[in-house]
Design a protein around this motif. Structure first.
Motif, PDB file in Angstrom:
ATOM      1  N   PRO A   1       0.815  -1.214   0.000  1.00 57.84           N
ATOM      2  CA  PRO A   1       0.000   0.000   0.000  1.00 57.84           C
ATOM      3  C   PRO A   1       0.850   1.265   0.000  1.00 57.84           C
ATOM      4  O   PRO A   1       1.997   1.268   0.459  1.00 57.84           O
ATOM      5  N   VAL A   2       0.279   2.338  -0.541  1.00 53.90           N
ATOM      6  CA  VAL A   2       0.969   3.626  -0.597  1.00 53.90           C
ATOM      7  C   VAL A   2       1.309   4.099   0.816  1.00 53.90           C
ATOM      8  O   VAL A   2       0.495   3.994   1.738  1.00 53.90           O
ATOM      9  N   LYS A   3       2.522   4.614   0.978  1.00 51.31           N
ATOM     10  CA  LYS A   3       2.987   5.100   2.274  1.00 51.31           C
ATOM     11  C   LYS A   3       3.090   6.627   2.259  1.00 51.31           C
ATOM     12  O   LYS A   3       2.872   7.262   1.231  1.00 51.31           O
ATOM     13  N   TYR A   4       3.435   7.197   3.410  1.00 49.82           N
ATOM     14  CA  TYR A   4       3.477   8.657   3.542  1.00 49.82           C
ATOM     15  C   TYR A   4       4.783   9.067   4.224  1.00 49.82           C
ATOM     16  O   TYR A   4       5.019   8.703   5.375  1.00 49.82           O
ATOM     17  N   GLN A   5       5.614   9.807   3.514  1.00 51.82           N
ATOM     18  CA  GLN A   5       6.901  10.195   4.068  1.00 51.82           C
ATOM     19  C   GLN A   5       6.811  11.323   5.072  1.00 51.82           C
ATOM     20  O   GLN A   5       7.745  11.548   5.859  1.00 51.82           O
ATOM     21  N   ALA A  63      14.353   6.901   0.142  1.00 55.91           N
ATOM     22  CA  ALA A  63      14.212   5.657   0.907  1.00 55.91           C
ATOM     23  C   ALA A  63      12.933   4.930   0.518  1.00 55.91           C
ATOM     24  O   ALA A  63      12.917   3.701   0.367  1.00 55.91           O
ATOM     25  N   PHE A  64      11.841   5.674   0.319  1.00 58.33           N
ATOM     26  CA  PHE A  64      10.570   5.065  -0.073  1.00 58.33           C
ATOM     27  C   PHE A  64      10.666   4.494  -1.480  1.00 58.33           C
ATOM     28  O   PHE A  64      10.116   3.434  -1.764  1.00 58.33           O
ATOM     29  N   SER A  65      11.350   5.208  -2.373  1.00 58.18           N
ATOM     30  CA  SER A  65      11.528   4.714  -3.735  1.00 58.18           C
ATOM     31  C   SER A  65      12.324   3.416  -3.738  1.00 58.18           C
ATOM     32  O   SER A  65      11.950   2.438  -4.393  1.00 58.18           O
ATOM     33  N   ALA A  66      13.430   3.394  -3.011  1.00 56.76           N
ATOM     34  CA  ALA A  66      14.263   2.192  -2.956  1.00 56.76           C
ATOM     35  C   ALA A  66      13.522   1.023  -2.331  1.00 56.76           C
ATOM     36  O   ALA A  66      13.557  -0.105  -2.836  1.00 56.76           O
ATOM     37  N   VAL A  67      12.837   1.282  -1.222  1.00 57.17           N
ATOM     38  CA  VAL A  67      12.123   0.205  -0.527  1.00 57.17           C
ATOM     39  C   VAL A  67      11.031  -0.387  -1.411  1.00 57.17           C
ATOM     40  O   VAL A  67      10.863  -1.610  -1.472  1.00 57.17           O
ATOM     41  N   GLY A 115       7.480 -14.742  -4.030  1.00 54.42           N
ATOM     42  CA  GLY A 115       6.026 -14.845  -3.913  1.00 54.42           C
ATOM     43  C   GLY A 115       5.485 -14.230  -2.641  1.00 54.42           C
ATOM     44  O   GLY A 115       4.273 -14.236  -2.413  1.00 54.42           O
ATOM     45  N   GLN A 116       6.359 -13.659  -1.811  1.00 54.18           N
ATOM     46  CA  GLN A 116       5.946 -13.078  -0.543  1.00 54.18           C
ATOM     47  C   GLN A 116       6.116 -11.555  -0.577  1.00 54.18           C
ATOM     48  O   GLN A 116       7.215 -11.053  -0.809  1.00 54.18           O
ATOM     49  N   LEU A 117       5.015 -10.837  -0.337  1.00 51.13           N
ATOM     50  CA  LEU A 117       5.077  -9.382  -0.290  1.00 51.13           C
ATOM     51  C   LEU A 117       5.151  -8.945   1.172  1.00 51.13           C
ATOM     52  O   LEU A 117       4.254  -9.215   1.956  1.00 51.13           O
ATOM     53  N   VAL A 118       6.232  -8.271   1.523  1.00 49.50           N
ATOM     54  CA  VAL A 118       6.456  -7.812   2.894  1.00 49.50           C
ATOM     55  C   VAL A 118       6.785  -6.325   2.865  1.00 49.50           C
ATOM     56  O   VAL A 118       7.625  -5.881   2.074  1.00 49.50           O
ATOM     57  N   SER A 119       6.137  -5.549   3.723  1.00 51.42           N
ATOM     58  CA  SER A 119       6.438  -4.136   3.838  1.00 51.42           C
ATOM     59  C   SER A 119       7.757  -3.965   4.591  1.00 51.42           C
ATOM     60  O   SER A 119       7.927  -4.476   5.699  1.00 51.42           O
ATOM     61  N   GLU A 121       8.876  -3.403   8.070  1.00 48.48           N
ATOM     62  CA  GLU A 121       8.317  -2.160   8.601  1.00 48.48           C
ATOM     63  C   GLU A 121       7.873  -2.333  10.046  1.00 48.48           C
ATOM     64  O   GLU A 121       8.060  -1.440  10.881  1.00 48.48           O
ATOM     65  N   SER A 122       7.295  -3.465  10.362  1.00 46.12           N
ATOM     66  CA  SER A 122       6.804  -3.689  11.724  1.00 46.12           C
ATOM     67  C   SER A 122       7.945  -3.798  12.731  1.00 46.12           C
ATOM     68  O   SER A 122       7.807  -3.376  13.880  1.00 46.12           O
TER      69      SER A 122
END
Length: 337
Positions: free
Chosen positions: A129-133, A141-145, A157-161, A199-200
């Protein structure tokens, strides 16, 4: 009246916005909707004046039926363009590093010819999902991540924030400057050597000057939150960029200086005030063509879901300038998972 432009704009904009009482009412509604408060009456009066200027700018633009996109009164509506760029962008090349042209360097997809007509990595489950800097100039950092999240998902096959704050805290010794700006390549290099937390586990604070909470090589080469390398897309080639994006999300730099970029709402962006001097970083997560034949790139931004098309922008693709519109093809790079 709920102040959400798109629903709200088409009605409110048709009224006589030159009336001071109406503008004040709209500003109060906007403040309530976005939770904005001011230190005192003097600041509120000053912000009201900026809000009015932005309101009239958006109204005038949206009344031009020749435009291919729309603007909106979003959460940046009480900021000058200078303030906005100072708070919400942040691409800066590290000291003592020249921009690479990408020429004579490995490019994994250089022989790729069979690209699909459209790609949307969101539908492939490779985009978080879209994040907020916030008011921290760490768009890099958001672009790279976002690019790393996509590369890992495509491989595993695993999506992790993953953690932008880790890059803000831990890449200052590589030339990045936290909220004061940075670049994606040092971020990729750091992740290659150290991996990156979720992220968590390492949540975003929106500030810099904090101690790096990740030890060297603490994640190990076998970590799923790890990349094996990175590559730069040959510069000033939308064709090379298309090759890369057809295979994975790609980090890019962009010129976000124009007021139209700040207030973008929906449609295919074709700004007339867009230059090629990059000051912001985003991630291309797809491309396509509209029903009327207009080609576009799909950009994931880090300004929250209330900006643009739920946090995304469609921007014109295949323009005459080698750099692409707003310089999208100048400095692109991607991680190798």
């Amino acid at each position: 009246m709920l102040l959400i432009l798109g629903t709200w704009a088409s009605k409110a904009m048709s009224r006589e916005l030159h009336e001071p009482a109406l503008v004040e009412t709209l500003h109060e509604q906007w403040m309530a909707h976005y939770g904005r408060t001011y230190a005192d009456d003097a600041e509120k009066e000053m912000r009201l004046g900026i809000f009015k200027d932005n309101l009239h700018f958006v109204e005038s633009f949206n009344n031009d039926s020749s435009q291919t996109y729309k603007l909106s009164i979003n959460h940046f509506a009480d900021l000058t363009n200078e303030e906005f760029l100072g708070y919400f962008t942040g691409y800066k090349l590290p000291d003592n590093r020249s921009r690479s042209s990408g020429e004579n360097k490995p490019f994994l997809y250089e022989n790729l010819t069979d690209m699909p007509p459209s790609v949307d990595w969101r539908s492939q489950g490779a985009v978080t999902p879209v994040k907020y800097q916030g008011q921290c100039g760490c768009c890099w950092a958001f672009s790279a991540v976002a690019a790393v999240e996509g590369a890992i998902q495509i491989k595993t096959g695993q999506l992790v924030s993953l953690s932008e704050q880790q890059l803000v805290d831990c890449t200052t010794d590589r030339g990045n400057r936290g909220c004061k700006g940075g670049y994606m390549v040092p971020a990729f290099q750091y992740i290659e050597q150290n991996g990156i937390s979720t992220e968590s586990d390492y949540p975003y604070q929106g500030t810099d000057g904090l101690s790096c909470q990740a030890g060297e090589n603490s994640f190990g080469s076998s970590s799923t939150n790890h990349i094996s390398g990175h590559e730069e897309v040959p510069a000033n080639s939308e064709e090379a960029l298309l090759q890369a994006v057809s295979m994975q999300p790609v980090s890019i730099t962009i010129d976000a200086s124009g007021q139209n970029f700040k207030m973008y709402s929906n449609g295919v962006f074709m700004a007339r005030d867009c230059g090629t001097d990059p000051n912001h970083a985003v991630t291309i997560v797809g491309y396509g063509t509209t029903e009327d034949g207009t080609k576009y790139w799909l950009l994931k931004n880090s300004w929250g879901e209330t900006w643009g098309e739920n946090g995304y922008m469609r921007i014109l693709r295949d323009v005459e300038s080698p750099a692409g519109l707003c310089g999208v093809a100048q400095h692109a790079s991607y991680p190798v998972a």
